[in-house]
Design an enzyme around this catalytic site. Structure first.
Site, PDB file in Angstrom:
ATOM      1  CD  GLN A 164      42.805  51.947  90.631  1.00  0.00           C
ATOM      2  OE1 GLN A 164      43.416  52.971  90.399  1.00  0.00           O
ATOM      3  NE2 GLN A 164      41.701  51.923  91.376  1.00  0.00           N
TER       4      GLN A 164
ATOM      5  NE  ARG B 289      50.947  55.507  86.434  1.00  0.00           N
ATOM      6  CZ  ARG B 289      49.656  55.834  86.496  1.00  0.00           C
ATOM      7  NH1 ARG B 289      49.188  56.807  85.722  1.00  0.00           N
ATOM      8  NH2 ARG B 289      48.844  55.217  87.323  1.00  0.00           N
TER       9      ARG B 289
ATOM     10  CG  ASP C 158      40.966  50.479  82.558  1.00  0.00           C
ATOM     11  OD1 ASP C 158      40.803  51.710  82.718  1.00  0.00           O
ATOM     12  OD2 ASP C 158      42.089  49.946  82.436  1.00  0.00           O
TER      13      ASP C 158
ATOM     14  CB  CYS D  23      41.259  52.176  87.730  1.00  0.00           C
ATOM     15  SG  CYS D  23      41.602  52.305  85.961  1.00  0.00           S
TER      16      CYS D  23
ATOM     17  CG  HIS E 224      47.207  50.129  87.874  1.00  0.00           C
ATOM     18  ND1 HIS E 224      48.062  50.687  88.801  1.00  0.00           N
ATOM     19  CD2 HIS E 224      46.350  51.126  87.511  1.00  0.00           C
ATOM     20  CE1 HIS E 224      47.731  51.960  88.985  1.00  0.00           C
ATOM     21  NE2 HIS E 224      46.707  52.248  88.204  1.00  0.00           N
TER      22      HIS E 224
ATOM     23  NE  ARG F 187      45.931  53.665  93.218  1.00  0.00           N
ATOM     24  CZ  ARG F 187      46.418  54.184  92.086  1.00  0.00           C
ATOM     25  NH1 ARG F 187      45.603  54.615  91.146  1.00  0.00           N
ATOM     26  NH2 ARG F 187      47.724  54.248  91.868  1.00  0.00           N
TER      27      ARG F 187
HETATM   28  N1   CP Z   1      43.845  55.075  88.317  1.00  0.00           N
HETATM   29  C1   CP Z   1      45.028  55.682  88.124  1.00  0.00           C
HETATM   30  O1   CP Z   1      46.084  55.066  88.209  1.00  0.00           O
HETATM   31  O2   CP Z   1      44.939  57.011  87.874  1.00  0.00           O
HETATM   32  P1   CP Z   1      46.129  57.963  87.384  1.00  0.00           P
HETATM   33  O3   CP Z   1      46.498  57.510  85.993  1.00  0.00           O
HETATM   34  O4   CP Z   1      45.530  59.328  87.400  1.00  0.00           O
HETATM   35  O5   CP Z   1      47.270  57.826  88.329  1.00  0.00           O
HETATM   36  N1  NVA Z   2      44.476  50.830  81.692  1.00  0.00           N
HETATM   37  C1  NVA Z   2      44.681  52.232  81.945  1.00  0.00           C
HETATM   38  C2  NVA Z   2      44.659  52.495  83.414  1.00  0.00           C
HETATM   39  C3  NVA Z   2      44.817  53.946  83.773  1.00  0.00           C
HETATM   40  C4  NVA Z   2      44.926  54.169  85.261  1.00  0.00           C
HETATM   41  C5  NVA Z   2      45.988  52.692  81.327  1.00  0.00           C
HETATM   42  O1  NVA Z   2      46.976  51.951  81.426  1.00  0.00           O
HETATM   43  O2  NVA Z   2      46.030  53.779  80.757  1.00  0.00           O
END
Ligand code: CP
Ligand code: NVA
Length: 306
Positions: free
Chosen positions: A132, A102, A219, A259, A129, A287
């Site tokens: 997700q 990530r 989101d 998400c 993502h 997930r």
């Molecule tokens: N939806 C998601 O990716 O959650 P986190 O940021 O908690 O991993």
């Molecule tokens: N769009 C959001 C998703 C979090 C899971 C971010 O990148 O923070």
């Protein structure tokens, strides 16, 4: 499939194959049927951003598959002190069987895959993502039995979720409508991919985009790394809060997904969130199953037959 970098790289059959495997692994987990497909394997989990769901679902999923998860915070890795990703990739490939990362820039994920020799999974970048969205597609298919022909509507920021939903939705035969405020459009490469598809529509009017939708998704307006823009974004996203009035444009039976984490009073009201909490938390659970499917597909021994 060698990696999961972004859904643009996958065919429709590959996506559906992952969803089928995810359903099977969910069934096996619920029925206490062992599925140790990663026995003896170690998977590194690199996090340059915060996470609740991704970290816990990957760690737990690897454990359930009989493997060893290894949480690698960028604060502790030399990558956080400037060691090139190309070197990190070549070193970690000699210890591990797979890497989930990530991070901010998609290029870092792509470089990890290019310079390493083990499967790389994108656990979120500024651009995409995919894990997700596989979980989202799984959740939608569980509810409706099919994906093809359903209308998925995304309203809000043209962020990593928007980008992956457009690609994942269109590749699986869904109609996809998206509304963002001006200046917050999805990625150019995603708009290029989508624009020739008659099942894709884009506008700046959330009510119009939501018309007759079967699935409604939003989101956060300020993704990780954009905290400084939060106040400006709250102003720019006026009219995009998913409340009962806006949602009434969708089908009465529409499901609502998010998400998470969700910011009540911004992209979604407390009431709409709680009315659809069962769907949203099933999505969060999925997930686990979807990512297990990705890892099994990428890391299972060639000789192993499921
Ligand atoms: N939806 C998601 O990716 O959650 P986190 O940021 O908690 O991993
Ligand atoms: N769009 C959001 C998703 C979090 C899971 C971010 O990148 O923070």
């Amino acid at each position: 499939m060698k990696h999961l970098l972004k859904l643009l790289d996958l065919s429709q059959d590959e996506i559906i194959g992952l969803l089928d495997l995810a359903d099977q692994l969910k069934y096996e987990k619920k029925h206490g049927i062992a599925h140790p497909h990663l026995q003896g394997k170690s998977v590194g989990l690199i996090f340059q951003k915060s996470s609740t769901r991704t970290r816990v679902s990957f760690e737990t999923g690897i454990y359930q598959l009989g493997g060893q998860p290894m949480f690698l915070s960028s604060r502790d890795l030399q990558i956080g002190r400037g060691e090139p990703v190309q070197d990190t990739a070549r070193v970690l490939s000699r210890y591990l069987d797979g890497i989930m990362i990530r991070t901010f820039d998609q290029k870092e994920v792509d470089d990890l895959a290019e310079y390493g020799s083990i499967p790389v999974i994108n656990g979120l970048t500024d651009q995409y993502h995919p894990c997700q969205v596989l979980a989202d597609l799984m959740t939608i298919r569980e509810r409706y039995g099919v994906l093809e022909g359903l209308k998925l509507c995304y309203i809000g920021d043209g962020d990593n979720m928007a980008n992956s939903l457009i690609v994942g939705g269109l590749k699986t035969g869904m109609k996809v409508s998206v509304a963002t405020p001006e200046g917050y459009e999805p990625l150019e490469e995603v708009m290029e991919f989508a624009k020739e598809n008659p099942d894709f529509t884009f506008c700046n009017d959330p009510a119009k985009a939501l018309k007759d939708a079967d699935v409604v998704i939003t989101d956060t307006w300020a993704s990780m790394g954009m905290e400084d823009e939060k106040e400006k974004r709250i102003r720019d996203f006026a009219g995009y809060t998913l409340d009962d009035e806006l949602l009434s444009n969708a089908k009465d039976s529409a499901m609502v997904l998010h998400c998470l984490p969700a910011y009540r009073g911004q992209e979604i009201t407390e009431k709409v969130f709680e009315d659809h909490a069962d769907e949203i938390f099933e999505e969060a659970e999925n997930r686990l199953h979807a990512q297990k499917a990705v890892m099994v597909e990428l890391m299972k021994d060639k000789a192993e037959t499921l």
